[in-house]
Motif scaffolding. Structure first.
Motif: not given
Length: 332
Positions: A160-164
């Protein structure tokens, strides 16, 4: 306020058995932070969130037929008593017609997309490019499995963090009209994760869909941004085979605003200005919502004819009310 466990059971029961079950996104009413308006003696509820001076409604009332209009009228009265205004998002056609008769201004907002699994196949020229991308993902070492969100908490947070971060500094995770992971409703969802060299690189969460097109909805999906093609396509193709093996009939791809717009879908009394705005946002509104990108992914799977979905304004069509739909979604 999030519903209590008892209220959650009531909400789920209403989603499964009442009119609103024809809404493929009905299960999103189970998300944390979404309220359930109920009235003693009336069988059903209305899913909503408050933003500013608006009560933003998800779908129409999930209610027994005889209680549908009384519940809607009580909800509108409840809003007016607090000097609030109702705006409804993702209404189905049957909802839209009722709302129009109750004095709402109703316009098409977009459409949802669905694939009939028994007749679906990736064979043929149309899917050649997708098959190649899926093959490349598997050659890169992709492995796919179904897992629980709890056992993958840290991996999901990392994805999620990388995607965001890949979406830019101003990007925010969407809510309300988009699914979630975790919470009491998680036991009803299914999560499939892809790994390469035992490292999770992407996942897709599927939510149950009830009604005449019962099945599953391809809901929350995220991946590590890299150069590996076909990750999400490979995960979803794997899930299609799992679901077909289980006898599932329908795979829904959910609602995309500004898509599937057609004059024939509009109701008498709709706002021509708002209709123009929806077409404009389809062409130029990527900064608000990447509808063209979202539809391009869904269109890869050769969906059925789109299912029109509507927005309903308590009074004339209103830009502030429309903006509050996106505020409820945490878009800004």
């Amino acid at each position: 306020m999030s519903p209590t466990a008892t209220a959650e059971n009531t909400v789920l029961a209403s989603i499964r058995k009442h009119t609103g079950s024809e809404n493929p996104s009905a299960f999103l009413a189970m998300s944390r932070g979404t309220g359930a308006f109920t009235v003693p003696g009336l069988d059903g509820f209305i899913a909503h969130r408050r933003t500013g001076r608006y009560l933003v409604q998800l779908g129409g009332p999930f209610a027994a037929p005889d209680d549908y209009i009384p519940l809607l009228d009580r909800f509108v009265a409840h809003a007016h008593e607090q000097d609030l205004t109702v705006v409804g998002a993702q209404l189905q056609r049957a909802d839209a017609e009722i709302y129009a008769r109750r004095g709402f201004t109703v316009n098409q907002f977009g459409a949802s997309w669905v694939v009939h699994l028994p007749e679906f196949t990736l064979r043929g020229t149309r899917f050649m490019r997708m098959r190649n991308k899926i093959s490349r993902a598997h050659r890169a070492g992709l492995q796919i499995k179904e897992a629980s969100a709890q056992e993958l908490t840290e991996a999901i947070r990392h994805i999620d963090d990388a995607w965001l971060r890949s979406k830019g500094e101003e990007a925010r995770p969407l809510e309300f009209l988009v699914g979630e992971l975790g919470g009491p409703a998680q036991e009803h969802r299914r999560l499939f994760v892809g790994t390469i060299d035992s490292k999770p690189v992407g996942y897709i969460s599927y939510s149950p869909v009830y009604g005449s097109r019962a099945g599953w909805m391809h809901d929350l999906s995220r991946r590590i941004p890299d150069d590996t093609p076909g990750l999400m396509e490979a995960i979803n193709a794997h899930v299609i085979e799992v679901l077909r093996g289980e006898g599932a009939e329908w795979l829904h791809f959910g609602f995309t605003p500004f898509t599937g717009l057609a004059q024939d879908n509009e109701l008498p009394g709709h706002s021509p200005a708002f209709q123009w705005l929806m077409h404009f946002l389809w062409a130029e509104g990527a900064a608000l919502y990447p509808a063209q990108t979202q539809l391009a992914y869904k269109d890869k799977w050769a969906p059925q004819a789109p299912i029109p979905e509507y927005v309903a304004f308590d009074g004339p069509a209103s830009l502030p009310a429309f903006a509050h739909i996106f505020r409820a979604c945490n878009a800004f």
